[in-house]
Write an enzyme that holds these catalytic residues in place. Structure first.
Site, PDB file in Angstrom:
ATOM      1  N   GLN A 253       0.835  -1.202   0.000  1.00 46.83           N
ATOM      2  CA  GLN A 253       0.000   0.000   0.000  1.00 46.83           C
ATOM      3  C   GLN A 253       0.872   1.254   0.000  1.00 46.83           C
ATOM      4  OE1 GLN A 253      -3.225   0.567  -0.250  1.00 46.83           O
ATOM      5  NE2 GLN A 253      -4.052  -1.514  -0.107  1.00 46.83           N
ATOM      6  N   CYS A 367     -10.177  -0.362  -4.567  1.00 51.35           N
ATOM      7  CA  CYS A 367      -9.729   0.972  -4.982  1.00 51.35           C
ATOM      8  C   CYS A 367     -10.431   1.380  -6.274  1.00 51.35           C
ATOM      9  CB  CYS A 367      -8.211   0.995  -5.172  1.00 51.35           C
ATOM     10  SG  CYS A 367      -7.623  -0.109  -6.466  1.00 51.35           S
TER      11      CYS A 367
END
Length: 410
Positions: A253, A367
């Site tokens: 991430q 996402c």
């Protein structure tokens, strides 16, 4: 054409009638000078800002407005968050509160600088073969100038050729930072085998890890087969008392400061004791949940990610089972919570099997809200209902957002 920007598109462009205007925000008065057609949409190529919206602020980066990385840098941060909530609701029909990033500058832990005959930097917005040469990046690192200077020194001392869109020796400079450890990984992505090792290690003498990745194709992406040239195989990042190992072949991430918020959101939605974590990557969720007392099994198709996840489990003295293989082939029975964090394309047909065989509790991390809603409407909604959702701003100054959605069997 002159008018007031009334809103933004789902990908963050200002809307002026049928024209989409980049770097323009609700309330701006703009005059569009020229346009271009792209994927069936009319996008302003050149425009003038006639009057600024009250929600507009000066960009912190001097390349803002050209570099394609930060479409919303000229927008007040609280307005960015509001728009992300609005876009998510518009796309999915789901109301969700957003949690902002603790840091909105120098938060990214990775950057891919394209190395070209026209400079080292990032692509210009809407111009995939035009490079904005940079020596700073306020969303990445205060040491950007150091990295760019070292790359230029290496090219100068070796005589290697930058990429010219058809050929060349060096294509990308990838830099990763452990924001909470201070460790740095350099990865030179090139079309030739490792060259100029001595010059490379001297130019990047400050790095904890230096790699050379051989790129066997001419696709314009920062991918290659890595070879360790100097230093440590991994760099480390420290998140919530855990050590995560980072390797050039794996994804992590990109916002280390907002990652704890994401981890806690997933934990708050988990139920029972046995958790199946699909698309588990380097164990981002698995390791954290194991530390919190859950019995976790992670499944990941990238064998290098599985190897790194297992090493991270050892470093943290955690008992986690990581299985190499396709998420779509995993056994879904015997768990109380299923976590899915698929790639941007979503689950697609796999969601049909989850609807049939998945456990009581499902956590969908995404996402890409448009793909989540397709998965939900096509298959998951037949067996699951949305119980809760939260948005985490992992990507300040962009229209992108990370969603965590809790679903329960009907």
């Amino acid at each position: 054409m002159r008018g007031i920007i009334k809103g933004v598109s789902n990908d963050g462009l200002g809307v002026l009638g049928e024209v989409l205007v980049p770097f323009a925000y609700p309330g701006d008065v703009v005059e569009v000078i020229s346009t271009r057609e792209r994927f069936g949409r009319t996008i302003a190529r050149d425009f003038k800002l006639v009057k600024s919206s009250p929600i507009r602020v000066p960009g912190k980066c001097r390349y803002f407005g050209r570099c394609g990385g930060c479409l919303w840098q000229g927008l007040k941060y609280r307005e960015q968050l509001k728009l992300k909530e609005e876009i998510f609701k518009r796309v999915t029909g789901v109301e969700a509160e957003i949690k902002g990033s603790p840091r909105i500058w120098f938060f990214r832990n990775i950057s891919n600088f394209i190395v070209t005959v026209n400079g080292i930097g990032f692509k210009e917005f809407g111009m995939p073969r035009t490079v904005v040469s940079v020596d700073e990046c306020p969303v990445f690192s205060e040491r950007t100038k150091l990295y760019i200077r070292a790359m230029k020194r290496f090219l100068r001392e070796t005589g290697l050729n930058p990429w010219n869109w058809k050929n060349g020796d060096v294509h990308y400079l990838q830099v990763r930072e452990g924001k909470f450890t201070g460790e740095v990984m350099i990865n030179v992505i090139a079309h030739i085998p490792p060259s100029g090792r001595e010059e490379l290690t001297e130019a990047f003498g400050f790095a904890d890890s230096v790699y050379w990745s051989l790129k066997r194709d001419k696709r314009d992406d920062p991918k290659g087969i890595p070879t360790l040239i100097k230093g440590n195989e991994f760099i480390r990042e420290s998140i919530e008392g855990l050590v995560y190992l980072i390797h050039p072949s794996t994804f992590f991430q990109t916002n280390s400061y907002a990652l704890p918020i994401l981890l806690k959101a997933v934990e708050s939605f988990a139920e029972g004791s046995k958790v199946l974590d699909l698309y588990s990557g380097v164990g981002t969720f698995s390791l954290y949940l194991a530390k919190k007392g859950f019995e976790v099994t992670g499944v990941e198709v990238n064998e290098e990610s599985v190897r790194v996840a297992k090493k991270s489990a050892e470093v943290n003295s955690l008992d986690v089972s990581f299985i190499p293989g396709r998420a779509e082939d995993a056994k879904l029975k015997g768990y109380e919570t299923l976590i899915v964090d698929p790639p941007r394309k979503g689950l697609k047909d796999f969601s049909k099997r989850i609807a049939k065989e998945g456990p009581e509790n499902l956590i969908y991390v995404s996402c890409n809200p448009s793909k989540f809603v397709l998965d939900y409407r096509n298959y998951l909604s037949k067996a699951y209902k949305i119980e809760d959702a939260v948005l985490i701003d992992m990507f300040p100054h962009t229209p992108h957002v990370e969603a965590v959605v809790k679903l329960r069997r009907r």
